[in-house]
Write an enzyme that holds these catalytic residues in place. Structure first.
Site, mmCIF file in Angstrom:
data_model
loop_
_atom_site.group_PDB
_atom_site.id
_atom_site.type_symbol
_atom_site.label_atom_id
_atom_site.label_comp_id
_atom_site.label_asym_id
_atom_site.label_seq_id
_atom_site.Cartn_x
_atom_site.Cartn_y
_atom_site.Cartn_z
ATOM 1 C CG ASP A 8 11.901 -35.571 -94.179
ATOM 2 O OD1 ASP A 8 11.895 -36.628 -94.836
ATOM 3 O OD2 ASP A 8 10.922 -34.790 -94.123
ATOM 4 C CE LYS A 70 11.539 -41.607 -98.798
ATOM 5 N NZ LYS A 70 11.136 -40.512 -97.910
ATOM 6 C CD GLU A 171 9.801 -40.663 -94.467
ATOM 7 O OE1 GLU A 171 8.628 -40.732 -94.858
ATOM 8 O OE2 GLU A 171 10.779 -40.738 -95.230
ATOM 9 C CG ASP A 193 4.503 -39.346 -93.346
ATOM 10 O OD1 ASP A 193 4.302 -38.567 -94.284
ATOM 11 O OD2 ASP A 193 5.647 -39.666 -92.959
#
Ligand code: AMP
Length: 610
Positions: A8, A70, A171, A193
């Protein structure tokens, strides 16, 4: 069977997991932590630091410590997100050669995939330390709402890190996989999320036959914990400016301290209702007086400052439910993922919106990594013990630009992937030998508002009168969510291979060079680790010998032989200390045996006399 790990790759933290004897487990790093900060730094001496060690020195080395890479991956230099990051990040973001953005640490410029690769490489090493074998294959997770450029760039990061990314999964889907795997349930669930940098919501059907089918997904790749932190930072900075007339944003070090303090306060307010932000000596005044920042932040103020961010997540949930054509009452469970879902207000709003309490028992930081490891194991499983099917969807509409600057849809959002659609193109002029096609992803009718994935030119068309050449172009989205294009001359059947030149991607040569750098680093890092082990072992033995020294001296004081042994031991310790000071690891390694012998002898002497 070759092992596959699941990573992850989070905005702020990353987590690696593996399936062992049918059970997915999270692997702790050397420090015993199950998550590793996705942070990279370069020290003054040019040494690369990754993870906790980079985080620890972030305040004193703010300009050369990168976090949240990211948020920049697969983004173009002129995108609003990059502009925003330039304003708020203490590190240097510079323009890359392909319209991309890059990061400068010390005197070297790094591409964003290269920075992400450093984090991936660290997670690979964490896994290898634990498993005691080399790992090459990996499943990496990305936010469901990532577009093709971001996915491709993440894949490049894997390649640079020396990893074969056998699948990229979303994810929330990964979280659902960890939630439902092995449970034999038939359930419709929503995964909410909210992580450090991105927000995703996915609605899935889980069936007891092992099928995980995503019905719809939506999100925002620039909405996450960092925006909450930024609100607190702005509040602190504005308050300070009001009081002292000084803008703390101009000071990189102050900004980094503020960032840490804001995040800490935000997290604390998930457990308590008020907290004090205290930053002594944050800056000097014009008269060279040290100024301090001290302010009480209540949970209520935090909630006020961030209300619109939470509102936005709820609006996106509403949209997704609409897309799935489902009522709230048809959802049987709500799975919360991501560190930000610990904020009570987030939980409260989610419960209120879905009219049910979210499920407990899913660890928000670990569940995504666990899901990735399950998918990884399933992909190489030959025993059929891990049989399952993952059916995900494409989060964005794929299309091309047509006359007038409009966007023509080819594959609508929320289509199950892998998928492909073909479209015929005809020539518009006599003897036309080439056609240019722009491939885009997004939801706007106007092409320019959507993300340009790349452009290609169909060349070598047969010379013929207008409209007589028909080329069938096939657009494909694979299971990773990555787009590719092929073309065929309908009459002759001749295939044309087309490469979509990503507008902000890396070239193959660049990736290869970066791979070499990364593998050199892996060797250095392993050597450093081995040296550190020798150093630590030597220091432990020296400390142990020195602790026993007074007792041993007392016991053997009367005998010549004893004094002799003591002198010898002193010599061994002195020698080891000199080698330690000199950093002579090879010499120290040779000395470990003598140190060990001395320590055993001392222990024996003290033990016998006790
Ligand atoms: P993730 O990307 O899932 O690792 O989430 C990281 C984000 O969660 C960061 O913005 C953290 O500040 C935030 N976070 C972690 N713990 C808490 C907490 N107890 N309360 C509020 N936010 C938190």
């Amino acid at each position: 069977m070759e092992r596959v790990i699941g990573i992850d790759l989070g905005t702020f933290n990353s987590c690696v997991a593996v399936v062992e004897s049918g059970t997915p487990v999270v692997i702790a790093n050397r420090g015993g932590y199950k998550v590793t900060p996705s942070m990279v730094a370069v020290t003054e001496g040019g040494k690369r630091l990754v993870g906790h060690i980079a985080k620890r020195q972030a305040v004193t080395n703010a300009e050369n410590t990168v976090f949240a890479a990211k948020r920049l991956i697969g983004r173009k230099w002129d995108s609003p997100q990059v502009k925003n990051a330039i304003q708020t990040c203490p590190f240097h973001i510079v323009e890359g050669p392909h319209g991309d953005c890059r990061i400068k640490m010390r005197d070297k410029v790094y591409s964003i995939p290269e920075v992400s690769a450093m984090v991936l490489q660290e997670m690979k090493l964490v896994a290898e330390d634990y498993l005691g074998e080399e790992i090459n294959k990996v499943v990496v997770t990305v936010p469901a709402y990532f577009n093709d450029n971001q996915r491709q760039a993440t894949k490049d990061a894997g390649a640079i890190a020396g990893l074969d990314v056998i699948r990229i999964i979303n994810e929330p889907t990964s979280a659902a996989l960890a939630y439902g795997f092995g449970k034999n349930i038939d359930r419709t669930v929503a995964v909410f999320d909210l992580g450090g940098g991105t927000f995703d919501i996915s609605i899935l059907e889980i069936s007891s036959s092992g099928v995980f089918k995503v019905i719809s997904t939506a999100g925002d790749t620039f909405l996450g914990g960092e925006d909450f932190d930024q609100r607190v930072i702005d509040w602190l900075v504005d308050g300070f400016q009001h009081e002292h007339g000084i803008d703390l944003r101009q000071d990189r070090m102050a900004l980094q301290r503020l960032k840490d303090a804001a995040e800490k306060a935000k997290c604390e307010l998930s457990a308590v209702t008020e907290t004090e932000v205290n930053l002594p000596f944050i800056i000097s005044s014009a008269r060279n007086e040290a100024l301090h920042l001290q302010r009480l932040l209540t949970r209520a103020t935090l909630e006020e400052l961030t209300a619109d961010l939470i509102d936005r997540t709820v609006q996106i949930c509403e949209l997704t439910l609409g897309e799935a054509a489902l009522g709230k009452d048809e959802l049987e469970d709500i799975i919360l993922v991501g560190g930000m879902t610990r904020m009570p207000k987030v939980q409260e709003r989610v419960s209120k919106f879905f009219q049910r309490d979210p499920c407990k028992g899913v660890h928000p930081d670990e569940v995504v990594g666990l899901g990735a490891s399950i998918q990884g194991a399933a992909l190489v499983d030959e025993t059929h013990e891990m049989d399952m099917v993952l059916l995900d969807v494409t989060p964005h509409t794929l299309g091309i630009m047509v006359v007038g600057g409009y966007f023509e849809e080819l594959i609508p959002q929320n289509t199950t992937v892998p998928t492909s659609r073909s479209k015929p193109f005809t020539t518009v002029r006599d003897n036309q030998t080439a056609v240019k096609i722009l491939v885009l992803q997004g939801e706007s009718r106007r092409a320019e508002d959507n993300e340009l994935l790349g452009e290609f030119i169909l060349t070598g068309l047969r010379r013929a009168p207008v409209g007589q050449v028909e080329v069938e172009v096939t657009f494909e989205i694979n299971a990773d969510g990555i787009v590719s294009v092929h073309a065929k001359d309908v009459e002759t059947g001749k295939e044309q291979s087309i490469t979509v030149t990503a507008t902000s991607g890396l070239t193959e040569d660049e990736i290869n060079d970066m791979m070499v750098d990364a593998s050199d680093y892996a060797v250095t890092r392993r050597e450093d680790e081995a040296s550190e082990q020798v150093r630590q072992e030597a220091e432990t033995l020296i400390a142990e010998i020195e602790r026993l020294f007074p007792d041993v001296e007392q016991i053997v004081a009367g005998s010549d032989f004893g004094r002799d042994a003591i002198d010898k031991a002193k010599g061994v310790v002195d020698n080891a200390r000199t080698l330690l000071e000199r950093g002579d690891i090879a010499g120290l390694k040779d000395e470990l045996e003598s140190l060990g012998r001395t320590q055993r002898m001392f222990k024996g002497v003290v033990g016998k006399s006790a």
